[in-house]
Design an enzyme around this catalytic site. Sequence first.
Site, PDB file in Angstrom:
ATOM      1  N   TYR A  89     -63.401  17.784 -18.246  1.00  0.00           N
ATOM      2  CA  TYR A  89     -64.466  18.487 -18.959  1.00  0.00           C
ATOM      3  C   TYR A  89     -64.312  19.945 -18.560  1.00  0.00           C
ATOM      4  O   TYR A  89     -64.374  20.278 -17.377  1.00  0.00           O
ATOM      5  CB  TYR A  89     -65.846  17.957 -18.545  1.00  0.00           C
ATOM      6  CG  TYR A  89     -66.988  18.708 -19.195  1.00  0.00           C
ATOM      7  CD1 TYR A  89     -67.515  18.273 -20.406  1.00  0.00           C
ATOM      8  CD2 TYR A  89     -67.531  19.844 -18.612  1.00  0.00           C
ATOM      9  CE1 TYR A  89     -68.548  18.958 -21.014  1.00  0.00           C
ATOM     10  CE2 TYR A  89     -68.560  20.541 -19.223  1.00  0.00           C
ATOM     11  CZ  TYR A  89     -69.070  20.092 -20.408  1.00  0.00           C
ATOM     12  OH  TYR A  89     -70.096  20.777 -21.016  1.00  0.00           O
ATOM     13  N   GLU A 107     -74.359  21.668 -15.747  1.00  0.00           N
ATOM     14  CA  GLU A 107     -73.271  20.724 -15.994  1.00  0.00           C
ATOM     15  C   GLU A 107     -72.750  20.144 -14.681  1.00  0.00           C
ATOM     16  O   GLU A 107     -72.483  18.938 -14.592  1.00  0.00           O
ATOM     17  CB  GLU A 107     -72.137  21.418 -16.749  1.00  0.00           C
ATOM     18  CG  GLU A 107     -72.501  21.778 -18.173  1.00  0.00           C
ATOM     19  CD  GLU A 107     -71.543  22.771 -18.823  1.00  0.00           C
ATOM     20  OE1 GLU A 107     -71.412  22.725 -20.055  1.00  0.00           O
ATOM     21  OE2 GLU A 107     -70.940  23.595 -18.105  1.00  0.00           O
ATOM     22  N   ASP A 121     -72.175  17.550 -25.051  1.00  0.00           N
ATOM     23  CA  ASP A 121     -71.583  17.988 -23.782  1.00  0.00           C
ATOM     24  C   ASP A 121     -71.845  16.976 -22.675  1.00  0.00           C
ATOM     25  O   ASP A 121     -70.971  16.735 -21.824  1.00  0.00           O
ATOM     26  CB  ASP A 121     -72.106  19.366 -23.388  1.00  0.00           C
ATOM     27  CG  ASP A 121     -71.545  20.473 -24.262  1.00  0.00           C
ATOM     28  OD1 ASP A 121     -70.685  20.207 -25.134  1.00  0.00           O
ATOM     29  OD2 ASP A 121     -71.976  21.633 -24.077  1.00  0.00           O
ATOM     30  N   ASP A 153     -73.669  31.218 -13.800  1.00  0.00           N
ATOM     31  CA  ASP A 153     -73.938  30.693 -15.136  1.00  0.00           C
ATOM     32  C   ASP A 153     -74.863  29.482 -15.012  1.00  0.00           C
ATOM     33  O   ASP A 153     -74.444  28.438 -14.504  1.00  0.00           O
ATOM     34  CB  ASP A 153     -72.615  30.310 -15.797  1.00  0.00           C
ATOM     35  CG  ASP A 153     -72.769  29.739 -17.192  1.00  0.00           C
ATOM     36  OD1 ASP A 153     -73.909  29.530 -17.653  1.00  0.00           O
ATOM     37  OD2 ASP A 153     -71.731  29.501 -17.835  1.00  0.00           O
TER      38      ASP A 153
END
Length: 158
Positions: free
Chosen positions: A8, A99, A73, A93
């Site tokens: 990913y 994530e 995602d 970020d």
Amino acid sequence: MTKTKTVYFGAGWFNEKQNDAYQAAMQALKANPTIDLENSYVPLDNQYKGINVAEHPEYLHDREWATATYNGDLVGIKSSDVVLGVYLPDEEDPGLAMEMGYAVGQGKYILLVMPDEDYGKPINLMSWGACDNAIKISELKDFDFNKPRYNFYDGAVY
């Protein structure tokens, strides 16, 4: 070595520095003999209905697009072997942080990849804690994803 692992590819692309790091990391992955990039999940290539928000920023305000892209995602993280985060220490970020947190919950191996000139700079404590290893972009093409290992980051945390 064979291309057995999917990744990913978590990375920002919202400004020139992020885009440069994105492109450098992507080129290194393409050269890496242990990554099956064709079957990997690159969020920028999997936006809902193929809508590129760089070309159509109005979709950032569209609930259907945002919800479907977000959930897509998450599926990408769940279905990948490894989560790679292109990390810029001076530009934390929040999307990448989320994530990585989700990936920890999924039991995924997490690799932070930093531009060579940024490696060693202090990084966020939570990002440091979530990653299993942190390397320079120049090391990415030779990283053996078939043998992921834990290693400490050489820089400090904040």
